[in-house]
Design a protein around this motif. Structure first.
Motif, PDB file in Angstrom:
ATOM      1  N   LEU A 100      24.495   9.679  95.148  1.00 39.98           N
ATOM      2  CA  LEU A 100      24.177   9.170  93.566  1.00 39.98           C
ATOM      3  C   LEU A 100      25.344   8.969  93.122  1.00 39.98           C
ATOM      4  O   LEU A 100      26.331   9.415  93.106  1.00 39.98           O
ATOM      5  N   GLN A 101      25.000   7.966  91.984  1.00 37.44           N
ATOM      6  CA  GLN A 101      26.075   7.275  91.211  1.00 37.44           C
ATOM      7  C   GLN A 101      25.547   7.574  89.938  1.00 37.44           C
ATOM      8  O   GLN A 101      24.498   7.047  89.556  1.00 37.44           O
ATOM      9  N   LEU A 102      26.411   8.094  88.863  1.00 38.04           N
ATOM     10  CA  LEU A 102      26.149   8.207  87.585  1.00 38.04           C
ATOM     11  C   LEU A 102      25.926   6.637  86.870  1.00 38.04           C
ATOM     12  O   LEU A 102      26.907   5.895  87.083  1.00 38.04           O
TER      13      LEU A 102
ATOM     14  N   GLN B 120      20.715   5.555  93.221  1.00 39.61           N
ATOM     15  CA  GLN B 120      20.921   5.843  94.478  1.00 39.61           C
ATOM     16  C   GLN B 120      20.511   4.608  95.471  1.00 39.61           C
ATOM     17  O   GLN B 120      19.309   4.018  95.462  1.00 39.61           O
TER      18      GLN B 120
ATOM     19  N   GLU C 171      30.210  15.249  83.700  1.00 42.65           N
ATOM     20  CA  GLU C 171      29.338  15.032  84.716  1.00 42.65           C
ATOM     21  C   GLU C 171      29.455  15.214  86.041  1.00 42.65           C
ATOM     22  O   GLU C 171      30.901  15.634  86.282  1.00 42.65           O
TER      23      GLU C 171
ATOM     24  N   TYR D 251      21.079   8.347  86.999  1.00 42.33           N
ATOM     25  CA  TYR D 251      21.837   8.348  88.303  1.00 42.33           C
ATOM     26  C   TYR D 251      20.992   7.186  89.040  1.00 42.33           C
ATOM     27  O   TYR D 251      19.715   7.077  88.961  1.00 42.33           O
TER      28      TYR D 251
END
Lengths: 115, 114
Positions: free
Chosen positions: A44-46, A38, B102, A36
């Motif tokens: 948070l972004q995958l 940030q 996810e 992830y």
């Protein structure tokens, strides 16, 4: 129980240089693996994930990570970084069982891309 | 499609007070998890809700409690706030049936305890 170790708390690198962010994990069962990202003052972004199959996974913005079962590692790489890649990067694992979706995170690596 | 939304974005509370944080999951998601991210640390799992019940819990005291509503939205409550509760609280949503692998995170609520 699982644990994640990110070996570098900070990684300074010059723009257009390659970078590797290291991640090692410990688990008594098979795991799914995630990276992830940030950005400051954001969630948070995958970035990418490994579930099964090919051990090399890629993101749409040039990052890739390779799952190495024997070394229990999932290092993140990019051949040429940009200023915009400056962020905090977190490696995470979780058990594949759909009933146990808690993620275990590492402590993060701050990537600082300098011009 | 709205992603995971959290409110408020920032909050300042005094020691000993109680606080409630809110989360709306991504459309189509039925599972909500809460994480605490202290400054300079990775997120730590607090608990997870689906079907309106707490299903899994991390190593957090009973001062931390939660709720999930029929529309899948969730609240995190913290009682008797301590200075050490100051952190970014992240909500993540997912589907329990395995259609997605996810978790999607919200922007977080920054809680400051003074």
């Amino acid at each position: 129980a699982q644990s994640v170790t990110q070996l570098d708390s900070q990684v300074p690198v010059f723009e257009e240089a390659p970078v590797e962010l290291r991640c090692n994990y410990s688990s008594s069962v098979s795991v799914y693996l995630f990276w992830y990202v940030q950005y400051p003052n954001q969630g948070l972004q995958l970035l990418l994930k490994y579930l099964s199959g090919s051990t090399l996974v890629e993101s749409i913005n040039g990052f890739e990570a390779e799952f190495n079962k024997s070394q229990t590692s999932f290092h993140l790489r990019k051949p040429s970084v940009h200023i915009s890649d400056t962020a905090e990067y977190f490696c995470a694992v979780r058990a594949p069982d759909t009933g146990r979706r808690a993620l275990t995170f590492g402590s993060g690596t701050r990537l600082q891309v300098q011009p | 499609d709205a992603g995971v939304t959290q409110s408020p974005t920032h909050l300042i509370k005094t020691r000993g007070q109680q606080v409630t944080l809110r989360c709306s999951p991504k459309s189509g998601h039925d599972t909500v998890s809460w994480y605490q991210q202290a400054l300079g640390q990775g997120p730590q799992f607090i608990f997870q809700y689906y079907e309106e019940e707490e299903r899994q819990r991390g190593n957090f005291p009973d001062r931390f409690s939660g709720h999930q509503f029929p529309n899948y939205s969730s609240e995190l409550n913290v009682n008797a706030l301590l200075l050490g509760d100051s952190a970014l609280y992240l909500c993540a949503s997912s589907t329990r049936d395995g259609r997605n692998t996810e978790a999607f995170f919200g922007q977080g609520t920054r809680l400051t305890v003074v």
